[in-house]
Write a protein that holds these residues in place. Structure first.
Motif, PDB file in Angstrom:
ATOM      1  N   THR A 167      13.318  19.519 -22.860  1.00 42.21           N
ATOM      2  CA  THR A 167      14.162  20.973 -23.725  1.00 42.21           C
ATOM      3  C   THR A 167      13.652  19.857 -25.125  1.00 42.21           C
ATOM      4  OG1 THR A 167      16.155  18.962 -24.073  1.00 42.21           O
ATOM      5  CG2 THR A 167      16.218  20.783 -22.546  1.00 42.21           C
ATOM      6  N   PRO A 168      13.814  20.825 -26.574  1.00 37.65           N
ATOM      7  CA  PRO A 168      13.434  21.070 -27.300  1.00 37.65           C
ATOM      8  C   PRO A 168      14.200  19.478 -28.009  1.00 37.65           C
ATOM      9  CG  PRO A 168      14.026  23.202 -27.108  1.00 37.65           C
ATOM     10  CD  PRO A 168      14.409  22.155 -26.086  1.00 37.65           C
ATOM     11  N   PRO A 169      13.308  18.387 -28.500  1.00 39.26           N
ATOM     12  CA  PRO A 169      14.277  16.819 -28.797  1.00 39.26           C
ATOM     13  C   PRO A 169      15.036  17.275 -30.218  1.00 39.26           C
ATOM     14  CG  PRO A 169      11.758  16.849 -29.443  1.00 39.26           C
ATOM     15  CD  PRO A 169      12.274  18.007 -28.778  1.00 39.26           C
ATOM     16  N   ASP A 170      14.625  18.615 -31.443  1.00 40.89           N
ATOM     17  CA  ASP A 170      15.939  18.555 -32.560  1.00 40.89           C
ATOM     18  C   ASP A 170      16.727  19.216 -32.346  1.00 40.89           C
ATOM     19  OD1 ASP A 170      13.542  20.933 -31.340  1.00 40.89           O
ATOM     20  OD2 ASP A 170      13.615  21.589 -33.321  1.00 40.89           O
ATOM     21  N   ILE A 171      16.968  19.869 -30.951  1.00 38.26           N
ATOM     22  CA  ILE A 171      18.385  20.843 -30.784  1.00 38.26           C
ATOM     23  C   ILE A 171      19.595  19.471 -31.158  1.00 38.26           C
ATOM     24  CG2 ILE A 171      19.910  21.404 -29.819  1.00 38.26           C
ATOM     25  CD1 ILE A 171      17.428  23.491 -27.962  1.00 38.26           C
ATOM     26  N   ALA A 172      20.880  19.629 -31.793  1.00 41.87           N
ATOM     27  CA  ALA A 172      21.727  18.676 -32.131  1.00 41.87           C
ATOM     28  C   ALA A 172      22.089  18.614 -30.102  1.00 41.87           C
ATOM     29  CB  ALA A 172      22.436  18.619 -32.495  1.00 41.87           C
ATOM     30  N   SER A 173      22.741  17.060 -29.845  1.00 39.12           N
ATOM     31  CA  SER A 173      23.224  17.349 -28.795  1.00 39.12           C
ATOM     32  C   SER A 173      24.973  17.573 -29.053  1.00 39.12           C
ATOM     33  CB  SER A 173      24.187  15.787 -28.597  1.00 39.12           C
ATOM     34  OG  SER A 173      22.482  15.196 -28.861  1.00 39.12           O
ATOM     35  N   ALA A 174      25.360  17.788 -30.043  1.00 43.13           N
ATOM     36  CA  ALA A 174      26.838  18.294 -29.985  1.00 43.13           C
ATOM     37  C   ALA A 174      26.018  19.824 -30.140  1.00 43.13           C
ATOM     38  CB  ALA A 174      27.455  18.224 -31.512  1.00 43.13           C
TER      39      ALA A 174
END
Length: 294
Positions: A167-174
């Motif tokens: 998955t795209p790593p720059d999408i925030a976890s929250a």
């Protein structure tokens, strides 16, 4: 930094364990579908607020790309399995089986991500699966068929973790957690309607329900914080403390008496999983050193 990360990981696992215990308690007057509904709706509210407070953009165009949709599906399947498992299976057994996820992820990485692992890690994986077999005890006269639920949870969450690597790593976890809850809520509502259950039944201890939802979400946030504060290789082995917490809570709260086979199996799962994680740490350092030398 690693000390803080380890502390947060231990706190996260303890929080999850207490939330799991409350799910099992609430299962005496709520159906699994109702528990799922409360967990998802409460999680959506909390994660949504956290995302907005952090200033994250919820209008992410990549939120529903195929790879993330697949991740949401596995998350929902895992949550259904977990709620069913906590309702019908001893707490200690659920903890031991579901925490074997890193072992299954290591196997999945070989077949689907084309990673190469040594005979040492294959041996460790073998011992881990032996531990799962000892916990489940297939073929035993006393085997409870409900054990299929924690096994389903193990498989679903392992696939989820494997997909997360893509998955795209720059999408925030929250934000990712919020999208997951948005996807899962209609599934939870449909489950309640299909069963003919009430969304807000009478005679419910709402204090326990609220604490259950808050602790479930808090455990997730503490998990994220631990991974951000400390090194992944140093912090992740401590996720296995959840097995210990659940064993203790199972004995104290539900008077469970884990068998010798279950205890041996849980120990093998812990040792195997920790070895796999530590071995990955060594290999990453070796690769980094090779890049520097090159």
């Amino acid at each position: 930094m690693n000390t803080n990360g380890i502390f947060l990981m231990l706190l996260s696992m303890a929080t999850f364990a207490v939330a799991d215990t409350l799910i099992k308690i609430c299962g005496s007057y709520l159906t699994p579908a109702q528990i799922m509904f409360f967990l998802i709706s409460g999680g959506l509210l909390l994660f949504g607020m956290i995302t907005l407070v952090q200033g994250e953009n919820l209008n992410e165009p990549r939120a529903f790309v195929p790879i993330l949709l697949l991740r949401y599906c596995t998350e929902v399947i895992g949550l259904v399995g977990m709620v069913m498992a906590l309702t019908y299976v001893p707490l200690s057994t659920v903890g031991a089986i579901t925490q074997a996820s890193p072992i299954l992820v290591a196997v999945g990485a070989v077949f689907f991500l084309k990673e190469t692992i040594s005979w040492r890690r294959w041996s460790s994986i073998g011992f881990g699966f032996l531990g799962v077999v000892l916990v489940i005890q297939p073929g035993a006269e006393s085997m409870d068929l409900a054990v299929v639920w924690p096994v389903l949870t193990l498989v679903a969450f392992s696939v989820r973790d494997l997909i997360t690597r893509l998955t795209p790593p720059d999408i925030a976890s929250a934000s990712l957690a919020t999208y997951t809850m948005v996807f899962a809520l209609p599934c939870a509502i449909a489950w309640v309607l299909f069963n003919g259950d009430n969304f807000f039944p009478a005679g419910v201890n709402w204090t326990l329900v609220v604490i259950m939802v808050v602790l479930g979400s808090l455990g997730y946030l503490l998990l994220i914080a631990s991974l951000r504060v400390g090194e992944l290789s140093a912090v992740m082995p401590f996720r296995y403390s959840r097995i210990v917490f659940l064993l203790v809570l199972g004995v104290l709260v539900f008077d469970e008496r884990p068998s010798a086979s279950m205890l041996v199996g849980a120990s093998l799962i812990i040792v195997s999983g920790v070895y796999i994680m530590l071995r990955e740490r060594v290999l990453k350092r070796r690769r980094s050193q090779e890049k520097v030398d090159a």
